[in-house]
Design a protein around this motif. Structure first.
Motif, PDB file in Angstrom:
ATOM      1  N   GLY A 258      59.505  -0.018 -44.893  1.00  0.00           N
ATOM      2  CA  GLY A 258      60.667   0.102 -45.758  1.00  0.00           C
ATOM      3  C   GLY A 258      61.897   0.507 -44.964  1.00  0.00           C
ATOM      4  N   LEU A 259      61.706   1.444 -44.030  1.00  0.00           N
ATOM      5  CA  LEU A 259      62.834   1.890 -43.214  1.00  0.00           C
ATOM      6  C   LEU A 259      63.306   0.786 -42.283  1.00  0.00           C
ATOM      7  CD1 LEU A 259      61.667   5.524 -42.420  1.00  0.00           C
ATOM      8  CD2 LEU A 259      63.470   4.801 -43.980  1.00  0.00           C
ATOM      9  N   ALA A 260      62.375   0.003 -41.757  1.00  0.00           N
ATOM     10  CA  ALA A 260      62.754  -1.108 -40.879  1.00  0.00           C
ATOM     11  C   ALA A 260      63.615  -2.106 -41.656  1.00  0.00           C
ATOM     12  CB  ALA A 260      61.510  -1.794 -40.324  1.00  0.00           C
ATOM     13  N   ARG A 261      63.230  -2.345 -42.894  1.00  0.00           N
ATOM     14  CA  ARG A 261      64.049  -3.234 -43.733  1.00  0.00           C
ATOM     15  C   ARG A 261      65.427  -2.638 -43.975  1.00  0.00           C
ATOM     16  NH1 ARG A 261      60.714  -7.212 -45.834  1.00  0.00           N
ATOM     17  NH2 ARG A 261      58.595  -6.480 -46.022  1.00  0.00           N
ATOM     18  N   GLU A 262      65.423  -1.333 -44.222  1.00  0.00           N
ATOM     19  CA  GLU A 262      66.686  -0.635 -44.477  1.00  0.00           C
ATOM     20  C   GLU A 262      67.604  -0.744 -43.256  1.00  0.00           C
ATOM     21  OE1 GLU A 262      66.751   0.894 -47.552  1.00  0.00           O
ATOM     22  OE2 GLU A 262      68.903   1.130 -47.245  1.00  0.00           O
TER      23      GLU A 262
ATOM     24  N   ALA B  42      72.170  -3.222 -40.492  1.00  0.00           N
ATOM     25  CA  ALA B  42      72.691  -4.000 -39.358  1.00  0.00           C
ATOM     26  C   ALA B  42      73.481  -5.206 -39.875  1.00  0.00           C
ATOM     27  CB  ALA B  42      71.545  -4.460 -38.461  1.00  0.00           C
ATOM     28  N   TRP B  43      72.995  -5.825 -40.938  1.00  0.00           N
ATOM     29  CA  TRP B  43      73.742  -6.940 -41.544  1.00  0.00           C
ATOM     30  C   TRP B  43      75.060  -6.441 -42.113  1.00  0.00           C
ATOM     31  CZ3 TRP B  43      73.159 -12.081 -41.304  1.00  0.00           C
ATOM     32  CH2 TRP B  43      71.962 -12.553 -40.770  1.00  0.00           C
ATOM     33  N   THR B  44      75.020  -5.259 -42.732  1.00  0.00           N
ATOM     34  CA  THR B  44      76.252  -4.694 -43.283  1.00  0.00           C
ATOM     35  C   THR B  44      77.270  -4.444 -42.182  1.00  0.00           C
ATOM     36  OG1 THR B  44      74.894  -3.626 -44.968  1.00  0.00           O
ATOM     37  CG2 THR B  44      77.149  -2.848 -44.749  1.00  0.00           C
ATOM     38  N   ARG B  45      76.813  -3.844 -41.078  1.00  0.00           N
ATOM     39  CA  ARG B  45      77.716  -3.613 -39.943  1.00  0.00           C
ATOM     40  C   ARG B  45      78.322  -4.915 -39.453  1.00  0.00           C
ATOM     41  NH1 ARG B  45      73.759  -0.142 -38.187  1.00  0.00           N
ATOM     42  NH2 ARG B  45      72.860  -1.554 -36.666  1.00  0.00           N
ATOM     43  N   SER B  46      77.488  -5.937 -39.354  1.00  0.00           N
ATOM     44  CA  SER B  46      77.973  -7.223 -38.863  1.00  0.00           C
ATOM     45  C   SER B  46      79.013  -7.790 -39.811  1.00  0.00           C
ATOM     46  CB  SER B  46      76.803  -8.192 -38.711  1.00  0.00           C
ATOM     47  OG  SER B  46      75.808  -7.613 -37.900  1.00  0.00           O
ATOM     48  N   SER B  47      78.730  -7.666 -41.114  1.00  0.00           N
ATOM     49  CA  SER B  47      79.674  -8.151 -42.106  1.00  0.00           C
ATOM     50  C   SER B  47      81.011  -7.419 -41.988  1.00  0.00           C
ATOM     51  CB  SER B  47      79.047  -7.973 -43.493  1.00  0.00           C
ATOM     52  OG  SER B  47      80.026  -7.831 -44.467  1.00  0.00           O
ATOM     53  N   ILE B  48      80.945  -6.120 -41.749  1.00  0.00           N
ATOM     54  CA  ILE B  48      82.171  -5.328 -41.600  1.00  0.00           C
ATOM     55  C   ILE B  48      82.928  -5.762 -40.344  1.00  0.00           C
ATOM     56  CG2 ILE B  48      83.045  -2.998 -41.132  1.00  0.00           C
ATOM     57  CD1 ILE B  48      80.769  -1.967 -42.961  1.00  0.00           C
ATOM     58  N   ALA B  49      82.199  -6.092 -39.289  1.00  0.00           N
ATOM     59  CA  ALA B  49      82.858  -6.556 -38.053  1.00  0.00           C
ATOM     60  C   ALA B  49      83.654  -7.832 -38.330  1.00  0.00           C
ATOM     61  CB  ALA B  49      81.816  -6.796 -36.965  1.00  0.00           C
ATOM     62  N   PHE B  50      83.077  -8.748 -39.104  1.00  0.00           N
ATOM     63  CA  PHE B  50      83.792  -9.969 -39.470  1.00  0.00           C
ATOM     64  C   PHE B  50      85.025  -9.625 -40.313  1.00  0.00           C
ATOM     65  CE2 PHE B  50      79.951 -12.049 -38.167  1.00  0.00           C
ATOM     66  CZ  PHE B  50      80.335 -13.320 -37.814  1.00  0.00           C
TER      67      PHE B  50
ATOM     68  N   ALA C 142      81.882 -11.835 -46.561  1.00  0.00           N
ATOM     69  CA  ALA C 142      81.153 -11.710 -47.833  1.00  0.00           C
ATOM     70  C   ALA C 142      79.839 -12.480 -47.794  1.00  0.00           C
ATOM     71  CB  ALA C 142      82.038 -12.207 -48.971  1.00  0.00           C
ATOM     72  N   VAL C 143      79.872 -13.669 -47.166  1.00  0.00           N
ATOM     73  CA  VAL C 143      78.654 -14.483 -47.080  1.00  0.00           C
ATOM     74  C   VAL C 143      77.599 -13.753 -46.257  1.00  0.00           C
ATOM     75  CG1 VAL C 143      77.692 -16.639 -46.187  1.00  0.00           C
ATOM     76  CG2 VAL C 143      79.884 -16.661 -47.384  1.00  0.00           C
ATOM     77  N   ILE C 144      78.031 -13.138 -45.147  1.00  0.00           N
ATOM     78  CA  ILE C 144      77.075 -12.445 -44.273  1.00  0.00           C
ATOM     79  C   ILE C 144      76.532 -11.189 -44.959  1.00  0.00           C
ATOM     80  CG2 ILE C 144      76.929 -11.147 -42.098  1.00  0.00           C
ATOM     81  CD1 ILE C 144      78.808 -13.389 -40.987  1.00  0.00           C
ATOM     82  N   TRP C 145      77.400 -10.521 -45.700  1.00  0.00           N
ATOM     83  CA  TRP C 145      76.954  -9.377 -46.504  1.00  0.00           C
ATOM     84  C   TRP C 145      75.822  -9.819 -47.437  1.00  0.00           C
ATOM     85  CZ3 TRP C 145      78.937  -4.266 -47.093  1.00  0.00           C
ATOM     86  CH2 TRP C 145      78.439  -3.579 -48.182  1.00  0.00           C
ATOM     87  N   THR C 146      76.042 -10.935 -48.102  1.00  0.00           N
ATOM     88  CA  THR C 146      75.041 -11.456 -49.044  1.00  0.00           C
ATOM     89  C   THR C 146      73.762 -11.872 -48.314  1.00  0.00           C
ATOM     90  OG1 THR C 146      76.914 -12.285 -50.301  1.00  0.00           O
ATOM     91  CG2 THR C 146      74.741 -13.034 -50.978  1.00  0.00           C
ATOM     92  N   ALA C 147      73.946 -12.524 -47.166  1.00  0.00           N
ATOM     93  CA  ALA C 147      72.781 -12.978 -46.396  1.00  0.00           C
ATOM     94  C   ALA C 147      71.917 -11.794 -45.981  1.00  0.00           C
ATOM     95  CB  ALA C 147      73.239 -13.760 -45.173  1.00  0.00           C
ATOM     96  N   GLY C 148      72.554 -10.661 -45.703  1.00  0.00           N
ATOM     97  CA  GLY C 148      71.814  -9.476 -45.300  1.00  0.00           C
ATOM     98  C   GLY C 148      70.925  -8.947 -46.405  1.00  0.00           C
ATOM     99  N   ARG C 149      71.248  -9.315 -47.612  1.00  0.00           N
ATOM    100  CA  ARG C 149      70.454  -8.871 -48.746  1.00  0.00           C
ATOM    101  C   ARG C 149      69.496  -9.937 -49.241  1.00  0.00           C
ATOM    102  NH1 ARG C 149      74.015  -5.898 -47.563  1.00  0.00           N
ATOM    103  NH2 ARG C 149      74.229  -3.747 -48.241  1.00  0.00           N
TER     104      ARG C 149
END
Lengths: 143, 99
Positions: B8-12, B17-25, B48-55
């Motif tokens: 669960g933590l690995a998923r978190e 990490a996806w959120t960080r990447s989305s913020i970088a964009f 926004a697309v990358i944010w969504t992809a992370g989820r």
């Protein structure tokens, strides 16, 4: 699959006996790679993607925000171009790394070492030295 | 720590990490938005697309995104870098910020 100690690699044998995740989940033929390793692999890829973005941002900032070198007008593009070029090739290279690692995890083989840290360190180091050289050159020619 | 909680933590961590990447964009998009809205605005959409992809892993209806999202990020960053290269080499060279 037996319980794997944290940090160890998954076993080579496909999980023939009952999987410990979810009851009634049958996973035949193709062994499902341990999700923790694939997730870690994905995070590593994302870290490289962000690194590439940062290099591109740094390159853009050098051409757009940094005042030109007074006596070396070519200085800014000379510093910025390799940074942005590195940012352009890193995503492809780290994608190749990601795929290689993905395959290794699935096959239960050792994860191949990545050459990207060396590429990054050498390139950024050379660019930094070049930047110092250009700055000194500009100052010396101004005298 | 049990294996399931570690998973669960690995998923978190991965979602973060996806959120960080989305913020970088997004940061890049905002930085460019004023000077070049034609490039900045798509970057915000990309964020926004990358944010969504992370989820995507958590939402079954987005499951189709999951396998290709790594390739999507690869292509996105490469295209951004190429555009940046064109701006850096062929665009106007401003006099820079004199602080």
């Amino acid at each position: 699959m037996a319980i794997i100690a944290f940090g160890s690699r998954p076993h080579k044998e496909p999980p023939t006996s009952s999987s410990d995740e979810g009851k009634g989940q049958t996973e035949p033929a193709r062994p499902e790679p341990d999700v923790r390793f694939t997730l870690a692999n994905e995070r590593t890829f994302l870290a490289w993607a962000r690194t590439a973005l940062a290099l591109v941002a740094a390159g853009l900032a050098i051409t757009q925000l940094l005042p030109p070198f007074p006596h070396a007008p070519w200085g800014r593009p000379v510093i910025a171009t390799p940074l942005i070029l590195l940012g352009a090739v890193l995503p492809g290279l780290s994608y190749a790394d990601w795929r290689r690692t993905q395959r290794a995890i699935a096959m239960g083989e050792p994860v191949p070492p990545s050459r990207l840290p060396l590429v990054l360190a050498v390139t950024v180091g050379v660019i930094a030295l070049a930047a110092v050289g250009i700055d000194l050159y500009s100052k010396v020619s101004g005298r | 720590m049990t294996e399931s909680s570690d998973r669960g933590l690995a998923r978190e961590r991965t979602t973060l990490a996806w959120t960080r990447s989305s913020i970088a964009f997004a940061a890049m998009g905002v930085a460019i938005l004023k000077q070049r809205p034609v490039i900045g605005a798509p970057l915000l959409i990309l964020s926004a697309v990358i944010w969504t992809a992370g989820r995507a892993r958590r939402r079954p209806q987005l499951a189709g995104l999951a396998p290709r999202r790594v390739l999507f990020v690869t292509i996105s960053v490469t295209v951004i870098a190429v555009i940046a290269l064109v701006i850096a080499l062929a665009g106007p060279s401003p006099r820079g910020l004199h602080l």
